[in-house]
Design an enzyme around this catalytic site. Sequence first.
Site, short mmCIF file in Angstrom:
data_model
loop_
_atom_site.label_atom_id
_atom_site.label_comp_id
_atom_site.label_asym_id
_atom_site.label_seq_id
_atom_site.Cartn_x
_atom_site.Cartn_y
_atom_site.Cartn_z
N ASP A 146 50.76 43.13 53.86
CA ASP A 146 50.61 43.62 52.56
C ASP A 146 49.45 42.72 51.53
O ASP A 146 49.02 41.37 51.81
CB ASP A 146 52.00 43.69 51.36
CG ASP A 146 51.76 44.65 50.52
OD1 ASP A 146 50.34 44.89 50.72
OD2 ASP A 146 52.94 45.88 49.63
C1 BGC Z 1 50.76 47.84 47.95
C2 BGC Z 1 50.62 48.32 49.46
C3 BGC Z 1 49.34 48.44 49.69
C4 BGC Z 1 48.12 47.65 49.62
C5 BGC Z 1 46.69 47.98 50.37
C6 BGC Z 1 49.42 46.60 48.33
O1 BGC Z 1 49.49 46.28 46.70
O2 BGC Z 1 51.91 47.00 47.69
O3 BGC Z 1 51.54 49.59 49.69
O4 BGC Z 1 48.92 49.53 50.88
O5 BGC Z 1 47.83 47.78 48.30
O6 BGC Z 1 46.29 49.10 49.05
#
Ligand code: BGC
Length: 767
Positions: A264
């Site tokens: 993530d």
């Molecule tokens: C989130 C993800 C997301 C990523 C990209 C993160 O803060 O937890 O679910 O895909 O950001 O935007």
Amino acid sequence: MSTVSVAVSAQQSQLGKTAVKDVVRSMSMEEKARLLVGTGMPGWVGLTQLPDPPKMKVPGSAGKNHAFPKYHIPELILADGPAGLRIRPERDGSTRKYYATAFPVATALASSWNPELIKEIGHAIGKETKEYGVDLLLAPGMNIQRNPLNGRNFEYFSEDPLISGTMASAYVNGVQGNGVGATLKHFAANNQESNRFGVNEHISQRALREIYLKGFEIAVKNAQPWAIMTSYNKINGIYASENKDLLTGILRDEWKFSGVVMTDWFGGYGSEDEVRANKVSDVAAQINAGNDWLMPGTPQQVEAVIRQAKSGKLKKSAVDESTGRILKMIVQSPVFRNYAYSDRPDLKTHAQIARQAATESMVLLESKNKSLPVKLKGKNIALFGNTSYNFISGGTGSGDVNEAYVVSLMEGLKNAGAEIDHRLSDKYSPYIRREDSLQTERRKREGSLSKYIRIREMDFSDQEILQASEETDLAIFTIGRNAGESGDRPVSDFNLQQDEQSMIEKISRAFHGKNKKFIIIMNIGGVIETQSWKDLADAVLLSWQPGQEAGDAVAEILSGKVNPSGKLAQTFPKDYADVPSAGSFPGTPADFPVNSIYNEGIYVGYRYYDTFHVPVAYPFGYGLSYAQFDFSNLGLRHDSAGKMLHVSFTVTNSGKVAGKEVAQVYISAPKGILDHPLQELKAFVKTETLKPGRSQSFSVGIPYYDLASFNPATSSWEIEAGNYEVRLGNSSRHIILKNSFGIPGQMTVLKTGNLMKPDLKFREIKN
Ligand code: BGC
């Protein structure tokens, strides 16, 4: 001689022309390090958004990799998210807007209990992904809704792993049918937002296998997603992105996942402060564990990969394997195949699909004395509640979508031929305009993860409401809730607030005094308390956050144009204190939880409420229809190889209007070596639209593997000996037919590794 051989190998080492392993062999460690680490979020440096970002291929996308033209390695574009493609509509030098369709949120979609429909939604989202030049979609989200306060529950499907896994499989198959990739997230146990970067979740091996990993297992096996995103949190002491047991032992070795694992955004850093301080995650631990891609990536991580590979802490073989996996994914991508994207997906058609999905996802919770459906045409409606005029289409954060419009309930009712009481709308409209623009400005100032603050309900005097009850035909009040990434909801958000409660009481009193109907719409993304107020209304419709076609979809259900067929994919408890994890969520210390102990074990959602006989407001699987259905002929058969149980039954529409029903097959396992919930959902089907008097017969196969429980003492999936009850119903508390079968002797279905051991001792509740 040597010059010639260099020229030949350089020519051979081009992605698509030579074998991936040869490209990997040709790349230097520096190059591989730059491939394994993303370029950073486009338009950002670390966590700071650039005021004047450079020109981007797809503004608003979330990440990409470094390109290497010499190897024919292009730049893949990654973008969120679950309810629709998340890109920025505005582009420099263009007056055109690049909108995407906002579909119902995942929680709503799951309430349709219709995987075919979810596949269609996935296909539409995948099409927008492809036509806007994006290669990999960062969706679906599929964490288990362990506790109703998780701020991101709207992005997830259910409290039940079979529903989550089945819906995620359908979604991924739909998206990937376009030749773009989908990403299951967040692997695993990202069940809270409080200290999401660093919290250590202590979960038993059995709860992990049966509840928190099960949905992912189903989706990996049934849909082969291109990618999986690891979660931020630690599980039993180890960050998910560094967890070799999880990423290699279980995901790749046991489930045979062959795609790419990515972090993530800034996963493994432990906190946003570490990112701001330009520290690095433990890249060696991450890549050695099988986490191929570090997203969104920082220059410090590139250096760390090179350094750790030199020191030997990071295995060169792991670097090569991760490089190979990423390259294999790139070869499949639209950009690699020079796909000429149009930037013009068919938003009109997708709006129709979004509307159909919205109606099929809504759950009718109450309709006393058949108070619904109601004729809307020509009716004068007293429309109360802020979000009636400003319907919430979906949640905030990366699960948000930039749609062209949201049809409010006021517009939807008008489109259906109703009139809206002017006195009310004239008061609401300026109030909401002002409050909404203050909210938008604040959230813009605070950045993309800024929280939505509920707008206080407008107060109307008894006199004003009395007047409305005299001059209109019926009243509607909408309860609105919104939440999103980076924060959990407080208990006060689960409960109704005084301003809401008082409006509901006043409206109920006035309209019932005039013998007129009062309908409540729940425009929410996560479970709320209903027990204290549900009897004040004649009908309660759970519309969830239904995407951009909201108001039209609600009107179709209210008027009976569409017969509701949604069923809850999560329990609505009577009180927050009844939630099995109420005492342990979000962990300790409560203001910044470092540890979260899952002492409810496998007893999540209905597995808990049903087993321990806790009265609930609305049970799992519940939802009303304007028709009635009968279930008959429950038959059981085992295939001769002894690997599959076949459950057959017939569903008949015994009502007066056409409709769809969901048949739910629960199984009760006998008490044996392990304790078991009263029942667990093992299969479900949704009928086609059945006209009155018509029937549909089904035979569903349940593999024996799905009957097994995970025994941590032997690290195996085992089926207990004894009598199994098959329970067919249309909610977990409305079982209509029962049948049973026996398993003569205990069976081990699958032996696994002894993986993801707990890092501390804690007691789990037992049946
Ligand atoms: C989130 C993800 C997301 C990523 C990209 C993160 O803060 O937890 O679910 O895909 O950001 O935007």
